[in-house]
Design a protein around this motif. Structure first.
Motif, mmCIF file in Angstrom:
data_model
loop_
_atom_site.group_PDB
_atom_site.id
_atom_site.type_symbol
_atom_site.label_atom_id
_atom_site.label_comp_id
_atom_site.label_asym_id
_atom_site.label_seq_id
_atom_site.Cartn_x
_atom_site.Cartn_y
_atom_site.Cartn_z
ATOM 1 N N SER A 8 5.959 -5.471 -6.273
ATOM 2 C CA SER A 8 6.922 -4.365 -6.154
ATOM 3 C C SER A 8 7.584 -4.072 -7.499
ATOM 4 O O SER A 8 7.780 -2.909 -7.862
ATOM 5 C CB SER A 8 8.017 -4.698 -5.137
ATOM 6 N N ASP A 33 4.147 1.039 -1.833
ATOM 7 C CA ASP A 33 4.563 -0.360 -1.768
ATOM 8 C C ASP A 33 4.465 -0.848 -0.321
ATOM 9 O O ASP A 33 5.309 -0.511 0.502
ATOM 10 C CB ASP A 33 5.999 -0.503 -2.303
ATOM 11 N N GLU A 34 3.447 -1.598 -0.029
ATOM 12 C CA GLU A 34 3.172 -2.106 1.322
ATOM 13 C C GLU A 34 3.180 -0.970 2.348
ATOM 14 O O GLU A 34 3.922 -1.021 3.330
ATOM 15 C CB GLU A 34 4.243 -3.147 1.735
#
Ligand SMILES: Nc1ncnc2c1ncn2[C@@H]1O[C@H](COP(=O)(O)OP(=O)(O)OP(=O)(O)O)[C@@H](O)[C@H]1O
Ligand SMILES: [Mg+2]
Length: 269
Positions: A41, A169-170
């Motif tokens: 991240s 991000d994810e």
């Protein structure tokens, strides 16, 4: 061309990203994998200038991203749109308005205050929703949609910015397997059809292998793997995830796949 050179971010004594070097010569679909805390991240946040690098450089075409300030920095942030695990939509606002918020950077404060959007933008928002297969939900409040649908709204909002790079991000960590596939396929087609670079932090090896042309593995802030899904052997995966050496090849493979999933589950919990 995106070039990341010796990029480092420290939080006090903790080095979150440690001298990362990554070059993206032409538009690509890239998956970043690694254990929780590996620095995935933080790396994306530096690319988007949400976090300032401690040292090193990011260069995109002829711009030095790490040196941007003020309006140049805001312009870059709209050129590299970010998608998050929790969608970050305005829950009570309708879907089309949520997508139109992707144009906020380009609009006057007055127009924003009164929620005034040009008709051409409204048509474009609906076209993008249509492309992602969710145009029929346009008038609904965002909170009335399923997780997978909400993530596609977030992708639509990102596309409104007409970004050169999409950072995710994810993006599928909160989704069930079927919705996860649909969202990954949407990102994949945005890369293939529009020639945009997509960089996604992912928690499972199989997702990275299946949808990405290139996989970057991070461990303790360092890039420890950078190659194709075919090059991502069990041994390479073991280096990334730090699985126990005493396991056999086969056992390690299963263990690593499980580790990826377990970490995704922990994040949702
Ligand atoms: N704002 C912050 N302040 C202090 N430390 C931070 C901050 N953000 C991240 N870190 C630390 O930097 C390291 C990398 O964190 P990062 O969030 O980038 O990892 P990650 O790979 O995204 O992990 P996850 O898979 O859990 O999301 C961790 O040790 C984390 O605790
Ligand atoms: Mg993270």
């Amino acid at each position: 061309m995106l070039r990341i050179e010796d990029l480092t971010k420290s939080f006090g004594p903790n080095v979150a990203v440690d001298a990362a070097n990554i070059t993206v010569a032409k538009p690509a679909m890239i998956g970043i994998i690694g254990r929780s805390g590996a620095g995935k991240s933080t790396l994306l946040r530096m690319l988007n200038c949400l976090t300032e690098a401690t040292s090193g450089r990011i260069q995109f075409e002829d711009q030095e991203i790490t040196a941007l300030k003020g309006s140049d920095k805001r312009r870059w942030q709209s050129e590299c749109a970010m998608i998050f695990q929790q969608f970050n939509l305005v829950p009570r606002l309708d879907v089309v308005s949520n997508v139109l918020h992707g144009t906020l950077n380009q609009r006057s404060t007055l127009a924003t205050m009164f929620n005034l959007f040009p008709t051409s933008d409204i048509h474009r928002a609906i076209d993008i929703l249509d492309r992602l297969g969710i145009a029929e939900h346009g008038p609904k409040r965002a909170e009335a949609l399923s997780g997978g649908q909400q993530q596609r709204v977030a992708i639509a909002r990102a596309l409104m910015q007409d970004p050169k790079i999409i950072l995710a991000d994810e993006p599928i960590a909160s989704l069930d397997p079927m919705n996860a596939q649909v969202v990954m396929q949407s990102l994949r087609s945005i890369h293939e059809e529009d020639g945009r670079t997509v960089i996604a932090n992912l928690h499972t090896l199989d997702t990275a292998r299946r949808f990405c042309d290139r996989v970057i593995g991070m461990r303790d802030g360092r890039v420890v793997f950078d190659g194709t899904p075919e090059q991502l052997t069990t041994g390479a995966a073991r280096d990334i995830y730090g699985a126990d050496d005493s396991f056999s090849e086969e056992a390690t493979s299963t263990q690593i796949e499980t580790l990826g999933r377990t970490e995704a589950n922990e994040i949702v919990a």
